[in-house]
Scaffold this motif. Structure first.
Motif, PDB file in Angstrom:
ATOM      1  N   LEU A 153      26.294  39.804  49.551  1.00 32.46           N
ATOM      2  CA  LEU A 153      26.734  38.510  50.083  1.00 32.46           C
ATOM      3  C   LEU A 153      25.642  37.464  49.944  1.00 32.46           C
ATOM      4  CD1 LEU A 153      28.800  36.781  51.659  1.00 32.46           C
ATOM      5  CD2 LEU A 153      27.757  37.657  53.765  1.00 32.46           C
ATOM      6  N   PHE A 154      24.409  37.846  50.260  1.00 34.06           N
ATOM      7  CA  PHE A 154      23.277  36.921  50.162  1.00 34.06           C
ATOM      8  C   PHE A 154      23.082  36.446  48.720  1.00 34.06           C
ATOM      9  CE2 PHE A 154      18.647  36.520  49.335  1.00 34.06           C
ATOM     10  CZ  PHE A 154      18.396  35.387  50.084  1.00 34.06           C
ATOM     11  N   ALA A 155      23.119  37.385  47.785  1.00 33.79           N
ATOM     12  CA  ALA A 155      22.965  37.024  46.371  1.00 33.79           C
ATOM     13  C   ALA A 155      24.125  36.145  45.902  1.00 33.79           C
ATOM     14  CB  ALA A 155      22.877  38.287  45.514  1.00 33.79           C
ATOM     15  N   GLY A 156      25.342  36.460  46.361  1.00 37.38           N
ATOM     16  CA  GLY A 156      26.512  35.675  45.969  1.00 37.38           C
ATOM     17  C   GLY A 156      26.453  34.253  46.501  1.00 37.38           C
ATOM     18  N   LEU A 157      25.988  34.082  47.724  1.00 38.72           N
ATOM     19  CA  LEU A 157      25.863  32.733  48.296  1.00 38.72           C
ATOM     20  C   LEU A 157      24.825  31.914  47.538  1.00 38.72           C
ATOM     21  CD1 LEU A 157      26.021  33.504  52.130  1.00 38.72           C
ATOM     22  CD2 LEU A 157      27.760  32.344  50.749  1.00 38.72           C
ATOM     23  N   ALA A 158      23.721  32.548  47.156  1.00 44.05           N
ATOM     24  CA  ALA A 158      22.688  31.839  46.405  1.00 44.05           C
ATOM     25  C   ALA A 158      23.213  31.402  45.036  1.00 44.05           C
ATOM     26  CB  ALA A 158      21.452  32.721  46.249  1.00 44.05           C
ATOM     27  N   LEU A 159      23.918  32.319  44.375  1.00 47.24           N
ATOM     28  CA  LEU A 159      24.505  31.985  43.076  1.00 47.24           C
ATOM     29  C   LEU A 159      25.567  30.894  43.237  1.00 47.24           C
ATOM     30  CD1 LEU A 159      24.394  32.834  40.090  1.00 47.24           C
ATOM     31  CD2 LEU A 159      26.219  34.467  40.572  1.00 47.24           C
ATOM     32  N   GLY A 160      26.389  31.019  44.282  1.00 46.84           N
ATOM     33  CA  GLY A 160      27.419  30.028  44.533  1.00 46.84           C
ATOM     34  C   GLY A 160      26.850  28.664  44.865  1.00 46.84           C
ATOM     35  N   ALA A 161      25.649  28.633  45.464  1.00 48.98           N
ATOM     36  CA  ALA A 161      25.016  27.352  45.780  1.00 48.98           C
ATOM     37  C   ALA A 161      24.692  26.566  44.506  1.00 48.98           C
ATOM     38  CB  ALA A 161      23.745  27.588  46.598  1.00 48.98           C
ATOM     39  N   ILE A 162      24.311  27.288  43.442  1.00 51.23           N
ATOM     40  CA  ILE A 162      24.062  26.622  42.151  1.00 51.23           C
ATOM     41  C   ILE A 162      25.359  26.018  41.618  1.00 51.23           C
ATOM     42  CG2 ILE A 162      23.388  26.992  39.753  1.00 51.23           C
ATOM     43  CD1 ILE A 162      21.059  27.042  41.700  1.00 51.23           C
ATOM     44  N   TYR A 163      26.438  26.809  41.667  1.00 50.43           N
ATOM     45  CA  TYR A 163      27.727  26.286  41.218  1.00 50.43           C
ATOM     46  C   TYR A 163      28.137  25.081  42.054  1.00 50.43           C
ATOM     47  CZ  TYR A 163      28.043  30.944  39.070  1.00 50.43           C
ATOM     48  OH  TYR A 163      27.791  32.099  38.347  1.00 50.43           O
ATOM     49  N   ALA A 164      27.848  25.129  43.353  1.00 49.14           N
ATOM     50  CA  ALA A 164      28.233  24.036  44.247  1.00 49.14           C
ATOM     51  C   ALA A 164      27.494  22.747  43.893  1.00 49.14           C
ATOM     52  CB  ALA A 164      27.960  24.428  45.700  1.00 49.14           C
ATOM     53  N   LEU A 165      26.203  22.845  43.565  1.00 49.65           N
ATOM     54  CA  LEU A 165      25.437  21.649  43.208  1.00 49.65           C
ATOM     55  C   LEU A 165      26.007  20.985  41.952  1.00 49.65           C
ATOM     56  CD1 LEU A 165      21.696  22.674  43.804  1.00 49.65           C
ATOM     57  CD2 LEU A 165      23.030  20.976  45.067  1.00 49.65           C
ATOM     58  N   VAL A 166      26.300  21.802  40.945  1.00 50.82           N
ATOM     59  CA  VAL A 166      26.863  21.245  39.703  1.00 50.82           C
ATOM     60  C   VAL A 166      28.280  20.734  39.948  1.00 50.82           C
ATOM     61  CG1 VAL A 166      27.447  21.743  37.294  1.00 50.82           C
ATOM     62  CG2 VAL A 166      25.397  22.750  38.318  1.00 50.82           C
ATOM     63  N   ALA A 167      29.047  21.459  40.779  1.00 51.48           N
ATOM     64  CA  ALA A 167      30.404  21.025  41.105  1.00 51.48           C
ATOM     65  C   ALA A 167      30.399  19.691  41.840  1.00 51.48           C
ATOM     66  CB  ALA A 167      31.108  22.092  41.954  1.00 51.48           C
ATOM     67  N   LEU A 168      29.399  19.463  42.683  1.00 53.45           N
ATOM     68  CA  LEU A 168      29.280  18.170  43.365  1.00 53.45           C
ATOM     69  C   LEU A 168      29.121  17.044  42.352  1.00 53.45           C
ATOM     70  CD1 LEU A 168      26.964  18.858  46.449  1.00 53.45           C
ATOM     71  CD2 LEU A 168      29.318  18.051  46.488  1.00 53.45           C
ATOM     72  N   GLY A 169      28.324  17.303  41.310  1.00 49.93           N
ATOM     73  CA  GLY A 169      28.174  16.306  40.253  1.00 49.93           C
ATOM     74  C   GLY A 169      29.495  16.026  39.556  1.00 49.93           C
ATOM     75  N   PHE A 170      30.257  17.083  39.277  1.00 50.15           N
ATOM     76  CA  PHE A 170      31.591  16.911  38.695  1.00 50.15           C
ATOM     77  C   PHE A 170      32.447  16.011  39.582  1.00 50.15           C
ATOM     78  CE2 PHE A 170      31.249  20.861  36.001  1.00 50.15           C
ATOM     79  CZ  PHE A 170      31.664  20.274  34.821  1.00 50.15           C
ATOM     80  N   VAL A 171      32.495  16.342  40.877  1.00 52.80           N
ATOM     81  CA  VAL A 171      33.393  15.644  41.800  1.00 52.80           C
ATOM     82  C   VAL A 171      33.007  14.179  41.949  1.00 52.80           C
ATOM     83  CG1 VAL A 171      34.063  15.491  44.234  1.00 52.80           C
ATOM     84  CG2 VAL A 171      34.100  17.695  43.068  1.00 52.80           C
ATOM     85  N   LEU A 172      31.712  13.905  42.054  1.00 57.80           N
ATOM     86  CA  LEU A 172      31.274  12.523  42.249  1.00 57.80           C
ATOM     87  C   LEU A 172      31.673  11.647  41.066  1.00 57.80           C
ATOM     88  CD1 LEU A 172      27.737  13.124  43.796  1.00 57.80           C
ATOM     89  CD2 LEU A 172      29.791  12.290  44.956  1.00 57.80           C
ATOM     90  N   ILE A 173      31.519  12.175  39.854  1.00 51.40           N
ATOM     91  CA  ILE A 173      31.893  11.389  38.670  1.00 51.40           C
ATOM     92  C   ILE A 173      33.407  11.275  38.546  1.00 51.40           C
ATOM     93  CG2 ILE A 173      31.828  11.377  36.141  1.00 51.40           C
ATOM     94  CD1 ILE A 173      28.994  12.396  36.278  1.00 51.40           C
ATOM     95  N   ILE A 174      34.127  12.336  38.897  1.00 55.04           N
ATOM     96  CA  ILE A 174      35.593  12.263  38.890  1.00 55.04           C
ATOM     97  C   ILE A 174      36.076  11.172  39.834  1.00 55.04           C
ATOM     98  CG2 ILE A 174      37.701  13.491  39.578  1.00 55.04           C
ATOM     99  CD1 ILE A 174      36.317  16.077  38.563  1.00 55.04           C
ATOM    100  N   ARG A 175      35.499  11.123  41.033  1.00 62.98           N
ATOM    101  CA  ARG A 175      35.917  10.138  42.022  1.00 62.98           C
ATOM    102  C   ARG A 175      35.539   8.719  41.612  1.00 62.98           C
ATOM    103  NH1 ARG A 175      36.930  12.164  47.346  1.00 62.98           N
ATOM    104  NH2 ARG A 175      35.981  10.298  48.244  1.00 62.98           N
ATOM    105  N   ALA A 176      34.407   8.584  40.918  1.00 60.86           N
ATOM    106  CA  ALA A 176      33.934   7.247  40.543  1.00 60.86           C
ATOM    107  C   ALA A 176      34.621   6.707  39.300  1.00 60.86           C
ATOM    108  CB  ALA A 176      32.422   7.265  40.334  1.00 60.86           C
ATOM    109  N   THR A 177      34.950   7.598  38.343  1.00 62.89           N
ATOM    110  CA  THR A 177      35.443   7.126  37.048  1.00 62.89           C
ATOM    111  C   THR A 177      36.817   7.672  36.674  1.00 62.89           C
ATOM    112  OG1 THR A 177      34.420   8.959  35.825  1.00 62.89           O
ATOM    113  CG2 THR A 177      33.058   7.009  36.230  1.00 62.89           C
ATOM    114  N   ASN A 178      37.330   8.646  37.445  1.00 66.17           N
ATOM    115  CA  ASN A 178      38.611   9.296  37.143  1.00 66.17           C
ATOM    116  C   ASN A 178      38.587  10.101  35.854  1.00 66.17           C
ATOM    117  OD1 ASN A 178      39.938   8.232  39.468  1.00 66.17           O
ATOM    118  ND2 ASN A 178      40.198   6.283  38.400  1.00 66.17           N
ATOM    119  N   VAL A 179      37.413  10.511  35.414  1.00 70.45           N
ATOM    120  CA  VAL A 179      37.300  11.369  34.234  1.00 70.45           C
ATOM    121  C   VAL A 179      36.372  12.533  34.553  1.00 70.45           C
ATOM    122  CG1 VAL A 179      37.724   9.519  32.561  1.00 70.45           C
ATOM    123  CG2 VAL A 179      35.385  10.052  33.259  1.00 70.45           C
ATOM    124  N   VAL A 180      36.496  13.604  33.771  1.00 74.00           N
ATOM    125  CA  VAL A 180      35.644  14.780  33.925  1.00 74.00           C
ATOM    126  C   VAL A 180      34.484  14.672  32.947  1.00 74.00           C
ATOM    127  CG1 VAL A 180      35.522  17.287  33.765  1.00 74.00           C
ATOM    128  CG2 VAL A 180      37.604  16.200  34.623  1.00 74.00           C
TER     129      VAL A 180
END
Length: 293
Positions: free
Chosen positions: A11-38
């Motif tokens: 679980l600890f290793a999975g959360l750490a790995l998932g945190a990396i995905y979450a950081l990059v996913a935040l970048g995806f979401v912010l640009i999607i919300r700002a520009t409506n594109v991926v």
């Protein structure tokens, strides 16, 4: 007791790995919300962050200063990316912009390949200590750093968007650009800031994960695929969904590797995405939209 410790370890290793995905996913979401594109080059921001750190370290810059310089370079690159990839096509529909980000991704990968070569580059850990053990669960120091930095980044983003005027302007821009422009908000500047911030988030993710995965040309692509899956699982365009989706994806992948198959661990993330697309296509936090007759 031993099985419980193993599960906590996974679980600890999975959360750490998932945190990396979450950081990059935040970048995806912010640009999607700002520009409506991926932005399909978002994963390559992580790759660039890792290689920027490699370059500065190779030039003899001290480790902590190299991290700061790498993040500053990513901020500058975010502005360049905005001006060179998005801004010239801002009045077109979403398809040319998406194709432009795909082209930028290919260009970035080949440019890095030319300058650094195909061999993965090792990177030192933030702390030289291997980690700590609590109740039979070994907590790797780099995983602890990843979780701590991700928590700080999420808290900072919450404060920025909810308690600052800049955050209010960014939210207004993401909701309705025309109305935001009418009330005096510099929409172009807000979109540029979004690209800068997303590039820094991606670069930070690459720096954090580089001691674990090594710095390589392909590291951005696999992170981007899983981060994009996380945005869909959490709810497309939802900030908290990106965080929860990324963490969930990391945990599922970690448990799948532990109890089913290590070679096929990447498949579990996409299997989870497939299940969500079948059973809840709007994602965890997404609102169900009825189709018009």
């Amino acid at each position: 007791m031993e099985l419980l410790a193993i599960n906590f370890q996974v679980l600890f290793a999975g959360l750490a790995l998932g945190a990396i995905y979450a950081l990059v996913a935040l970048g995806f979401v912010l640009i999607i919300r700002a520009t409506n594109v991926v932005n399909f080059a978002q994963g390559d921001f992580a790759m660039l962050g890792g290689f920027a750190l490699v370059a500065f370290m190779g030039a003899g810059v001290p480790f902590w200063l190299a991290i700061i310089l790498a993040l500053l370079m990513m901020a500058a690159f975010g502005m360049v990316f905005n001006l060179g990839v998005y801004y010239p096509l801002r009045h077109r529909n979403y398809l040319p912009v998406i194709i432009s980000t795909l082209g930028a991704s290919i260009f970035l990968q080949n440019t890095v390949l030319y300058f650094f070569g195909p061999q993965p580059k090792p990177m030192r850990r933030v702390f030289q200590s291997p980690g700590i053990e609590i109740g039979g669960v070994f907590m790797d120091s780099q995983y602890l750093v990843i979780l701590a930095v991700t928590a700080i980044a999420v808290c900072f983003q919450y404060f920025l968007f909810e308690h600052t005027m800049l955050g209010k302007k960014l939210q207004a821009t993401s909701q309705d650009k025309d109305m935001a422009r009418l009330v005096g908000i510099p929409v172009a500047a807000m979109i540029a800031f979004t690209f800068i911030y997303s590039a820094v988030l991606g670069g930070l993710a690459g720096i954090l994960v580089s001691p674990i995965l090594f710095v390589s040309i392909g590291m951005g692509s696999i992170i981007a695929l899983k981060a994009f899956s996380a945005t869909i699982i959490g709810g497309f365009g939802d900030v908290k969904g990106a965080i929860v989706g990324g963490l969930l994806l990391g945990v599922v992948e970690s448990f799948g590797a532990q109890y089913i198959s290590v070679p096929y661990k990447d498949a579990f993330a996409f299997l989870l995405l497939f299940i969500f697309l079948l059973c809840r296509p709007q994602g965890i936090f997404g609102e169900k939209i009825s189709e018009k007759a």
